[in-house]
Design a protein around this motif. Structure first.
Motif, PDB file in Angstrom:
ATOM      1  N   LYS A  28       1.030  -1.187  -0.687  1.00 14.95           N
ATOM      2  CA  LYS A  28      -0.029   0.293  -0.043  1.00 14.95           C
ATOM      3  C   LYS A  28       0.957   1.184   0.001  1.00 14.95           C
ATOM      4  N   MET A  29       0.833   2.348  -1.075  1.00 17.87           N
ATOM      5  CA  MET A  29       1.415   3.239  -0.961  1.00 17.87           C
ATOM      6  C   MET A  29       0.776   4.441  -1.082  1.00 17.87           C
ATOM      7  N   PRO A  30       1.412   5.656  -0.672  1.00 22.80           N
ATOM      8  CA  PRO A  30       0.666   6.483  -0.042  1.00 22.80           C
ATOM      9  C   PRO A  30       0.071   7.466  -1.438  1.00 22.80           C
ATOM     10  N   ALA A  31      -0.708   8.466  -1.388  1.00 24.56           N
ATOM     11  CA  ALA A  31      -1.379   8.351  -2.994  1.00 24.56           C
ATOM     12  C   ALA A  31      -0.680  10.063  -3.346  1.00 24.56           C
ATOM     13  N   PRO A  32       0.389  10.395  -4.313  1.00 24.46           N
ATOM     14  CA  PRO A  32       1.345  11.253  -4.749  1.00 24.46           C
ATOM     15  C   PRO A  32       0.233  12.481  -3.982  1.00 24.46           C
ATOM     16  N   SER A  33      -0.982  12.976  -4.888  1.00 28.82           N
ATOM     17  CA  SER A  33      -1.813  13.949  -4.145  1.00 28.82           C
ATOM     18  C   SER A  33      -2.429  13.782  -3.631  1.00 28.82           C
ATOM     19  N   PRO A  34      -2.982  13.187  -2.355  1.00 28.49           N
ATOM     20  CA  PRO A  34      -3.415  12.948  -1.764  1.00 28.49           C
ATOM     21  C   PRO A  34      -4.532  14.197  -1.184  1.00 28.49           C
ATOM     22  N   THR A  35      -6.375  13.383  -0.707  1.00 28.39           N
ATOM     23  CA  THR A  35      -7.241  13.906  -0.960  1.00 28.39           C
ATOM     24  C   THR A  35      -7.414  13.895   0.469  1.00 28.39           C
ATOM     25  N   SER A  52      -8.358  16.957  -3.531  1.00 25.27           N
ATOM     26  CA  SER A  52      -6.529  16.351  -3.556  1.00 25.27           C
ATOM     27  C   SER A  52      -5.521  17.203  -4.124  1.00 25.27           C
ATOM     28  N   ARG A  53      -4.487  17.105  -3.178  1.00 25.16           N
ATOM     29  CA  ARG A  53      -3.272  17.748  -2.814  1.00 25.16           C
ATOM     30  C   ARG A  53      -2.255  17.476  -3.530  1.00 25.16           C
ATOM     31  N   PRO A  54      -2.178  18.218  -4.590  1.00 24.95           N
ATOM     32  CA  PRO A  54      -0.308  18.035  -5.879  1.00 24.95           C
ATOM     33  C   PRO A  54      -0.042  18.822  -5.139  1.00 24.95           C
TER      34      PRO A  54
END
Length: 283
Positions: A28-35, A52-54
């Motif tokens: 499980k990887m963290p999202a590159p642009s977390p919500t 989402s936060r790029p």
């Protein structure tokens, strides 16, 4: 013999490939642009925002990664949405309570901020202007420092107004949101005063005081509130404030002194200080 060895090698390679695939599927990887979901109490309900936060990651943002003159989903990944629990005024445009897509068209001198009935716009091609609910022009503001993560937040939150601020890199775009709730609250107060067994004198008095309404009524109601709760130092403090504004200086001084006595007994230094500051203004 050679066939057996070849089969064994092939089987071993397939086993390793399967094992590797199984392990990869379990990572499980963290999202590159977390919500992020924000729920802000506002007016008589709340506003909920989902986006989402790029990250900047050393890139040029405005005019490059976020091009000027094109519809932007105002975030990354999925569409950005905003939900209003009350009818609001969004940047000068009346908007009904409900859920909307939040889009923008960035520009060097001016941004267009859009509320759309479409909740799934993630690219300029998917945007349809006929679905616009509100379309407002906002002047961007230069920030003194670079914002690494794209951020949408609520600033200057008041009972009937709030600023929705979009920030990334050194650019901030503020949108003022207002709600006209005075008629609703006044109607509630009037109904409660006519029907409730224990009338909301304190709440009604403070609301009238803070919103510049009938001071005579506010004075009447805060006097009733103090009679209902004679040991409540916070009520006596509000009585002092309201009477001070109504130019009933003697009553205001007496109420402030009473509040100090009660707050001292309750060991509430904050209200002791508040009352002393108020007394210093009364001549």
């Amino acid at each position: 013999m050679r066939t057996i060895r070849t089969f064994a090698a092939t089987a071993g390679a397939m086993l390793l490939l399967y094992a590797g695939t199984t392990l990869a599927q379990g990572i499980k990887m963290p999202a590159p642009s977390p919500t992020q979901t924000i729920k802000q109490d506002f007016a008589l309900s709340n506003i909920e925002l989902n986006y989402s936060r790029p990250l900047k990651n050393g890139r040029v943002i405005m005019g490059d990664l976020v091009p000027y003159g094109k519809v932007w989903r105002t975030g990354a990944n999925s569409a950005t949405t905003i939900t209003f629990g009350d009818d609001v005024n969004f940047g000068g445009v009346a908007v009904k309570a409900g859920k909307y897509g939040l889009l923008s068209i960035p520009g060097a001198q001016s941004w267009t901020i859009i509320l759309t009935s479409s909740l799934d716009v993630t690219s300029p091609a998917a945007y349809k202007q006929e679905n616009d609910i509100a379309r407002v022009q906002v002047k961007p503001v230069a920030s003194p420092f670079a914002q690494e993560s794209f951020t949408i937040e609520f600033e200057n939150v008041r009972s009937n107004s709030v600023v929705l601020a979009l920030s990334w890199d050194k650019t901030k775009v503020p949108v003022v949101i207002k709600a006209d709730i005075d008629d609703k609250i006044t109607a509630q107060i009037n109904d409660a005063m006519q029907s409730a067994d224990k009338k909301p004198y304190f709440q009604a008095a403070v609301y009238y005081y803070e919103n510049g309404k009938d001071l005579t009524k506010a004075v009447e109601w805060i006097n009733e509130a103090a009679a209902q709760s004679p040991e409540a130092f916070w009520v006596w403090y509000q009585k002092a404030r309201i009477n001070a504004k109504a130019k009933n200086t003697a009553v205001a001084k007496e109420a402030a002194q009473k509040s100090i006595e009660l707050a001292t007994t309750a060991k509430n230094d904050d209200y002791v200080t508040l009352n002393k500051k108020l007394l210093a203004t009364l001549k």
